[in-house]
Design a protein around this motif. Structure first.
Motif, PDB file in Angstrom:
ATOM      1  N   ALA A  37       0.833  -1.206   0.000  1.00 14.70           N
ATOM      2  CA  ALA A  37       0.000   0.000   0.000  1.00 14.70           C
ATOM      3  C   ALA A  37       0.866   1.254   0.000  1.00 14.70           C
ATOM      4  O   ALA A  37       0.585   2.215  -0.726  1.00 14.70           O
ATOM      5  N   ALA A  38       1.932   1.248   0.799  1.00 13.44           N
ATOM      6  CA  ALA A  38       2.830   2.403   0.829  1.00 13.44           C
ATOM      7  C   ALA A  38       3.529   2.585  -0.514  1.00 13.44           C
ATOM      8  O   ALA A  38       3.708   3.719  -0.985  1.00 13.44           O
ATOM      9  N   THR A  39       3.894   1.493  -1.156  1.00  9.80           N
ATOM     10  CA  THR A  39       4.522   1.568  -2.471  1.00  9.80           C
ATOM     11  C   THR A  39       3.554   2.129  -3.497  1.00  9.80           C
ATOM     12  O   THR A  39       3.943   2.931  -4.353  1.00  9.80           O
ATOM     13  N   THR A  40       2.293   1.738  -3.421  1.00 11.35           N
ATOM     14  CA  THR A  40       1.284   2.264  -4.334  1.00 11.35           C
ATOM     15  C   THR A  40       1.105   3.764  -4.149  1.00 11.35           C
ATOM     16  O   THR A  40       1.030   4.510  -5.125  1.00 11.35           O
ATOM     17  N   VAL A  41       1.035   4.207  -2.911  1.00  6.28           N
ATOM     18  CA  VAL A  41       0.893   5.641  -2.647  1.00  6.28           C
ATOM     19  C   VAL A  41       2.128   6.394  -3.117  1.00  6.28           C
ATOM     20  O   VAL A  41       2.018   7.451  -3.746  1.00  6.28           O
ATOM     21  N   VAL A  45       2.194   9.394  -5.903  1.00  2.00           N
ATOM     22  CA  VAL A  45       2.676  10.740  -5.594  1.00  2.00           C
ATOM     23  C   VAL A  45       3.821  11.138  -6.520  1.00  2.00           C
ATOM     24  O   VAL A  45       3.895  12.280  -6.963  1.00  2.00           O
ATOM     25  N   THR A  46       4.698  10.210  -6.808  1.00  2.36           N
ATOM     26  CA  THR A  46       5.866  10.529  -7.638  1.00  2.36           C
ATOM     27  C   THR A  46       5.613  10.326  -9.129  1.00  2.36           C
ATOM     28  O   THR A  46       6.478  10.657  -9.936  1.00  2.36           O
ATOM     29  N   GLY A  47       4.466   9.790  -9.487  1.00  2.00           N
ATOM     30  CA  GLY A  47       4.147   9.590 -10.896  1.00  2.00           C
ATOM     31  C   GLY A  47       4.819   8.383 -11.518  1.00  2.00           C
ATOM     32  O   GLY A  47       4.977   8.310 -12.732  1.00  2.00           O
ATOM     33  N   ARG A  48       5.211   7.435 -10.715  1.00  2.00           N
ATOM     34  CA  ARG A  48       5.864   6.225 -11.226  1.00  2.00           C
ATOM     35  C   ARG A  48       4.820   5.118 -11.366  1.00  2.00           C
ATOM     36  O   ARG A  48       4.481   4.411 -10.417  1.00  2.00           O
ATOM     37  N   ASP A  49       4.329   4.968 -12.567  1.00  2.00           N
ATOM     38  CA  ASP A  49       3.264   4.005 -12.825  1.00  2.00           C
ATOM     39  C   ASP A  49       3.718   2.560 -12.637  1.00  2.00           C
ATOM     40  O   ASP A  49       2.930   1.710 -12.227  1.00  2.00           O
ATOM     41  N   LYS A  50       4.973   2.268 -12.930  1.00  2.00           N
ATOM     42  CA  LYS A  50       5.451   0.886 -12.802  1.00  2.00           C
ATOM     43  C   LYS A  50       5.379   0.389 -11.359  1.00  2.00           C
ATOM     44  O   LYS A  50       5.089  -0.779 -11.126  1.00  2.00           O
TER      45      LYS A  50
END
Length: 88
Positions: A37-41, A45-50
């Motif tokens: 979940a933290a990685t998804t957020v 926030v940073t715009g990293r879709d991967k």
């Protein structure tokens, strides 16, 4: 003594829970879910879709595995239904 002061005085001693193992030792699937979940957020926030593409599909199976391994939360029939739904 005013009513406000009286309400702040505890009527019983506060009992702290006994110290136990860390979250990762007690519930490793919950810790992995929180990390996903933290990685998804972070990815949003940073715009990293991967990052989101990797972490988001892991969240539901990890949460289901956490619930399924908690014996107090589900009876065996509900656990079987949950795992059957996740595996499809």
């Amino acid at each position: 003594m005013s009513d406000l002061q009286r309400s702040r005085v505890p009527t019983w001693p506060r009992q702290l829970p006994p110290p136990g193992p860390s979250l990762t030792l007690r519930r490793p699937f919950r810790a992995a879910f929180l990390a996903a979940a933290a990685t998804t957020v972070y990815g949003a926030v940073t715009g990293r879709d991967k990052l989101q593409w990797i972490a988001k599909p892991l969240m539901m199976p990890l949460l289901a595995a956490d619930v399924a391994t908690d014996r107090a939360a589900l009876d065996p029939v509900d656990r079987t239904v949950l795992l059957g739904c996740v595996s499809k």
